[in-house]
Design an enzyme around this catalytic site. Structure first.
Site, PDB file in Angstrom:
ATOM      1  N   ARG A  74       3.870  -1.431   8.873  1.00  0.00           N
ATOM      2  CA  ARG A  74       4.644  -2.752   8.336  1.00  0.00           C
ATOM      3  C   ARG A  74       5.854  -2.627   9.467  1.00  0.00           C
ATOM      4  O   ARG A  74       6.674  -3.910   8.751  1.00  0.00           O
ATOM      5  CB  ARG A  74       5.579  -1.619   7.417  1.00  0.00           C
ATOM      6  N   ASN A  97       0.447  -1.147   0.169  1.00  0.00           N
ATOM      7  CA  ASN A  97       0.240   0.072   0.214  1.00  0.00           C
ATOM      8  C   ASN A  97       0.975   0.862  -0.304  1.00  0.00           C
ATOM      9  O   ASN A  97       0.497   1.983   1.038  1.00  0.00           O
ATOM     10  CB  ASN A  97      -1.515   0.434   1.295  1.00  0.00           C
ATOM     11  N   ARG A 139       8.656   6.668  -2.073  1.00  0.00           N
ATOM     12  CA  ARG A 139       7.705   6.279  -0.265  1.00  0.00           C
ATOM     13  C   ARG A 139       8.601   5.192   0.148  1.00  0.00           C
ATOM     14  O   ARG A 139       9.400   4.867   1.173  1.00  0.00           O
ATOM     15  CB  ARG A 139       6.364   6.057   0.529  1.00  0.00           C
ATOM     16  N   LYS A 178       1.304 -11.990  -2.921  1.00  0.00           N
ATOM     17  CA  LYS A 178       2.067 -10.516  -3.920  1.00  0.00           C
ATOM     18  C   LYS A 178       3.128  -9.881  -3.641  1.00  0.00           C
ATOM     19  O   LYS A 178       4.068 -10.584  -4.398  1.00  0.00           O
ATOM     20  CB  LYS A 178       1.297  -9.549  -3.498  1.00  0.00           C
TER      21      LYS A 178
END
Length: 161
Positions: A102, A26, A31, A147
């Protein structure tokens, strides 16, 4: 001939690739790059560039100042080793540095690999397994879904399937 003209596969370091793709969830490219650089700055070793190579001199000339002419920090750090991440990375510091949810995945995955799965040899051994097995194994890690596992397999584990 069994290949596509002009296509190139990367064989990146599996540790850096895994944690870079954990950071990618995301997120947008700039970034992600910033987060990878933060990981290196927080836990990696400083790279001494005294007696600089021409590439470093050129980098400093091109990118060494901000829009107002002030010098930028052009100190370089290696990506941290898996052991450095497992011993030093912690969710609280990573959250404070902007990694968000994360942060937990980074801390937990590093510790899982080192303490439960056999360290870097386990990760590198996935190069010798099938694509399906590599993806399955990677998904046991905190925050790694299909993914992320597929991307790690493609870019660092020799799995172009």
């Amino acid at each position: 001939r069994g290949y596509v003209s002009g296509a190139r596969m990367l064989r990146q370091d599996p540790v850096e690739t895994l944690f870079s793709f954990i950071c990618s969830q995301n997120n947008h490219i700039s970034r992600i790059g910033g987060m990878v650089n933060k990981l290196a700055g927080m836990y990696g070793r400083r790279i001494d560039v005294d007696g600089e190579a021409e590439e470093i001199k050129m980098y400093r000339e091109l990118y060494g100042k901000d829009s107002k002419g002030a010098p930028l920090d052009t100190t370089f750090y290696a990506f941290p080793s898996l052991l450095d991440l497992s011993e030093n990375a912690n969710e609280e510091d990573l959250r404070a540095a902007g990694f968000g949810y994360r942060a937990r995945y980074i801390e937990e995955s590093a510790k899982q690999i080192v303490e439960e799965l056999g360290g870097e040899p386990w990760l590198y051994a996935l190069r010798d397994t099938s694509y399906e097995k590599a993806v399955e194994e990677l998904q046991v890690l905190s925050g790694v879904g299909n993914k992320v596992a597929s991307c790690v397999a493609l870019f660092s584990l020799d799995k172009p399937d």
